[in-house]
Design a protein around this motif. Structure first.
Motif, PDB file in Angstrom:
ATOM      1  N   ILE A   1      -9.662 -32.218  18.913  1.00 38.02           N
ATOM      2  CA  ILE A   1     -10.859 -32.455  19.798  1.00 38.02           C
ATOM      3  C   ILE A   1     -10.401 -32.916  20.891  1.00 38.02           C
ATOM      4  N   THR A   2      -9.234 -33.803  21.156  1.00 39.38           N
ATOM      5  CA  THR A   2      -8.852 -34.409  22.130  1.00 39.38           C
ATOM      6  C   THR A   2      -8.354 -33.366  23.183  1.00 39.38           C
ATOM      7  N   THR A   3      -7.646 -32.321  22.620  1.00 38.17           N
ATOM      8  CA  THR A   3      -7.362 -31.331  23.513  1.00 38.17           C
ATOM      9  C   THR A   3      -8.414 -30.582  24.234  1.00 38.17           C
ATOM     10  N   ALA A   4      -9.336 -30.086  23.255  1.00 34.82           N
ATOM     11  CA  ALA A   4     -10.637 -29.521  23.749  1.00 34.82           C
ATOM     12  C   ALA A   4     -11.149 -30.579  24.931  1.00 34.82           C
ATOM     13  N   ARG A   5     -11.023 -31.677  24.708  1.00 34.68           N
ATOM     14  CA  ARG A   5     -12.011 -32.620  25.799  1.00 34.68           C
ATOM     15  C   ARG A   5     -11.091 -32.567  27.201  1.00 34.68           C
ATOM     16  N   ASP A   6      -9.875 -32.749  26.988  1.00 32.26           N
ATOM     17  CA  ASP A   6      -8.842 -32.467  28.278  1.00 32.26           C
ATOM     18  C   ASP A   6      -8.921 -31.087  28.736  1.00 32.26           C
ATOM     19  N   CYS A   7      -9.264 -29.885  28.320  1.00 30.51           N
ATOM     20  CA  CYS A   7      -9.466 -28.788  28.704  1.00 30.51           C
ATOM     21  C   CYS A   7     -10.757 -28.811  29.752  1.00 30.51           C
TER      22      CYS A   7
ATOM     23  N   THR B   1      -3.869 -25.065  43.162  1.00 27.77           N
ATOM     24  CA  THR B   1      -4.074 -24.870  44.382  1.00 27.77           C
ATOM     25  C   THR B   1      -2.770 -24.346  44.942  1.00 27.77           C
ATOM     26  N   ALA B   2      -1.563 -24.149  44.252  1.00 22.12           N
ATOM     27  CA  ALA B   2      -0.598 -23.647  44.743  1.00 22.12           C
ATOM     28  C   ALA B   2      -0.231 -22.057  44.105  1.00 22.12           C
ATOM     29  N   ASP B   3      -1.154 -21.771  43.335  1.00 22.47           N
ATOM     30  CA  ASP B   3      -1.093 -20.428  42.676  1.00 22.47           C
ATOM     31  C   ASP B   3      -1.442 -18.931  43.462  1.00 22.47           C
ATOM     32  N   LYS B   4      -0.456 -18.943  44.374  1.00 26.23           N
ATOM     33  CA  LYS B   4      -0.486 -17.934  45.218  1.00 26.23           C
ATOM     34  C   LYS B   4      -0.169 -16.652  44.592  1.00 26.23           C
ATOM     35  N   GLU B   5       0.561 -16.454  43.510  1.00 27.80           N
ATOM     36  CA  GLU B   5       0.881 -15.404  42.794  1.00 27.80           C
ATOM     37  C   GLU B   5      -0.368 -14.993  41.750  1.00 27.80           C
ATOM     38  N   LYS B   6      -1.441 -15.757  41.693  1.00 24.30           N
ATOM     39  CA  LYS B   6      -2.886 -15.769  40.707  1.00 24.30           C
ATOM     40  C   LYS B   6      -2.281 -15.520  39.176  1.00 24.30           C
ATOM     41  N   LEU B   7      -1.493 -16.465  38.998  1.00 23.12           N
ATOM     42  CA  LEU B   7      -0.726 -16.405  37.593  1.00 23.12           C
ATOM     43  C   LEU B   7      -2.255 -16.826  36.681  1.00 23.12           C
ATOM     44  N   PHE B   8      -2.690 -17.588  37.103  1.00 22.90           N
ATOM     45  CA  PHE B   8      -3.844 -18.282  36.333  1.00 22.90           C
ATOM     46  C   PHE B   8      -4.742 -17.130  35.769  1.00 22.90           C
ATOM     47  N   ASP B   9      -5.073 -16.092  36.765  1.00 21.22           N
ATOM     48  CA  ASP B   9      -6.134 -14.867  36.206  1.00 21.22           C
ATOM     49  C   ASP B   9      -5.538 -14.274  34.837  1.00 21.22           C
ATOM     50  N   LYS B  10      -4.260 -14.504  34.697  1.00 22.70           N
ATOM     51  CA  LYS B  10      -3.701 -13.666  33.410  1.00 22.70           C
ATOM     52  C   LYS B  10      -3.971 -14.519  32.349  1.00 22.70           C
ATOM     53  N   ILE B  11      -4.223 -15.978  32.430  1.00 25.77           N
ATOM     54  CA  ILE B  11      -4.326 -16.799  31.436  1.00 25.77           C
ATOM     55  C   ILE B  11      -5.733 -17.455  31.168  1.00 25.77           C
ATOM     56  N   SER B  12      -6.636 -17.044  31.944  1.00 26.14           N
ATOM     57  CA  SER B  12      -7.668 -17.610  32.083  1.00 26.14           C
ATOM     58  C   SER B  12      -8.681 -17.787  30.875  1.00 26.14           C
ATOM     59  N   ASP B  13      -8.851 -16.567  30.249  1.00 26.52           N
ATOM     60  CA  ASP B  13      -9.592 -16.647  28.807  1.00 26.52           C
ATOM     61  C   ASP B  13      -8.967 -17.577  27.912  1.00 26.52           C
ATOM     62  N   LYS B  14      -7.633 -17.528  27.604  1.00 26.30           N
ATOM     63  CA  LYS B  14      -6.823 -18.414  26.898  1.00 26.30           C
ATOM     64  C   LYS B  14      -7.062 -19.813  27.167  1.00 26.30           C
ATOM     65  N   TYR B  15      -6.868 -20.209  28.570  1.00 29.63           N
ATOM     66  CA  TYR B  15      -7.068 -21.546  29.010  1.00 29.63           C
ATOM     67  C   TYR B  15      -8.397 -22.185  28.582  1.00 29.63           C
ATOM     68  N   PHE B  16      -9.523 -21.373  29.027  1.00 29.51           N
ATOM     69  CA  PHE B  16     -10.826 -21.961  28.599  1.00 29.51           C
ATOM     70  C   PHE B  16     -11.179 -21.888  27.355  1.00 29.51           C
ATOM     71  N   MET B  17     -10.616 -21.271  26.394  1.00 29.97           N
ATOM     72  CA  MET B  17     -10.944 -21.224  25.153  1.00 29.97           C
ATOM     73  C   MET B  17     -10.267 -22.396  24.332  1.00 29.97           C
ATOM     74  N   PHE B  18      -9.543 -23.405  25.180  1.00 31.66           N
ATOM     75  CA  PHE B  18      -9.091 -24.275  24.425  1.00 31.66           C
ATOM     76  C   PHE B  18     -10.119 -25.497  24.093  1.00 31.66           C
ATOM     77  N   ILE B  19     -11.216 -25.116  24.563  1.00 33.46           N
ATOM     78  CA  ILE B  19     -12.587 -25.886  23.856  1.00 33.46           C
ATOM     79  C   ILE B  19     -12.593 -25.881  22.531  1.00 33.46           C
ATOM     80  N   ASN B  20     -12.088 -24.890  21.979  1.00 33.58           N
ATOM     81  CA  ASN B  20     -11.894 -24.833  20.367  1.00 33.58           C
ATOM     82  C   ASN B  20     -10.364 -24.840  19.855  1.00 33.58           C
ATOM     83  N   ASP B  21      -9.558 -25.934  20.494  1.00 30.03           N
ATOM     84  CA  ASP B  21      -8.354 -26.189  19.956  1.00 30.03           C
ATOM     85  C   ASP B  21      -8.425 -27.090  18.597  1.00 30.03           C
TER      86      ASP B  21
END
Length: 216
Positions: free
Chosen positions: A119-125, A96-116
């Motif tokens: 399994i605990t990290t994948a579920r936390d993702c 909610t504080a990401d005014k510089e849209k930094l998440f956009d640069k890592i969105s693919d990487k972030y969402f793909m943590f479902i395949n960490d």
């Protein structure tokens, strides 16, 4: 507060998480030290308690921690799964504080943590992705499509995939009315009414009833 006293108190099994979360919001020096210890300290009772504290503090006031975004982002590459999870959670708290849209640069990487690797990290993702989608509905369909293909993407054992699917069902439920993948989600729900995980099967039955689905 002296560093030694801080470390001693937060490493205690009965550390007062609420107290230090409040202090982290009010005191920049303590806040900075907690962030540093969470990232660099090797002792789990220190870095994980710092995480508990900062999770609460950053949820309440994400703007205070936005300057640390890059530090949290680096945790995504950590060899320790606990630290990867910490990175996922902290970044979702700051969305909610990401005014510089930094998440956009890592969105693919972030969402793909479902395949960490863990399994605990994948579920936390998955469980923390909801916070991101509430702030960025433009990512909803992207995530729905990814989750619908979870069985092909993820390398976990079948019983672990079943648990991960439960978490995804929770996301499907929350964003069902905002996705163009309703038909595919309906099929996924109906296909898992007898999932090997009782928890996942129960959730599928609940969603079947909630969305008024009928078996063919």
């Amino acid at each position: 507060m002296e560093k030694e006293i801080l470390l001693k108190e937060i490493s205690d099994a009965d550390a007062d998480i609420e107290k230090y979360a409040a202090l982290a919001v009010k005191n920049e020096e303590i806040r900075t030290e907690l962030v540093s210890q969470m990232i660099t300290n090797r002792y789990i009772m220190v870095y994980y308690h710092c995480y508990y504290i900062l999770d609460k503090a950053s949820s309440k006031n994400p703007k205070l921690f936005y300057k640390d975004w890059k530090k949290f982002e680096k945790l995504l590459d950590h060899e320790n799964s606990y630290h990867r999870t910490i990175g996922l959670v902290m970044l979702s708290n700051l969305i909610t504080a990401d005014k510089e849209k930094l998440f956009d640069k890592i969105s693919d990487k972030y969402f793909m943590f479902i395949n960490d690797k863990k399994i605990t990290t994948a579920r936390d993702c998955v469980t923390n992705t909801g916070k991101i989608l509430r702030q960025h509905p433009d990512y909803i369909d992207k995530v729905m499509k990814l989750y619908l293909n979870m069985e092909k993407i993820c390398k976990f054992k079948e019983n672990q995939k079943a648990l991960l699917l439960y978490d995804m069902f929770v996301i499907f439920e929350e964003f069902y009315e905002k996705t163009s993948y309703k038909n595919e989600i309906n099929e996924k729900i109906l296909a898992n009414l007898k999932n090997t995980s009782p928890k996942t099967a129960k959730k599928a039955r609940e969603l079947k009833k909630k969305f008024g689905l009928s078996e063919k």
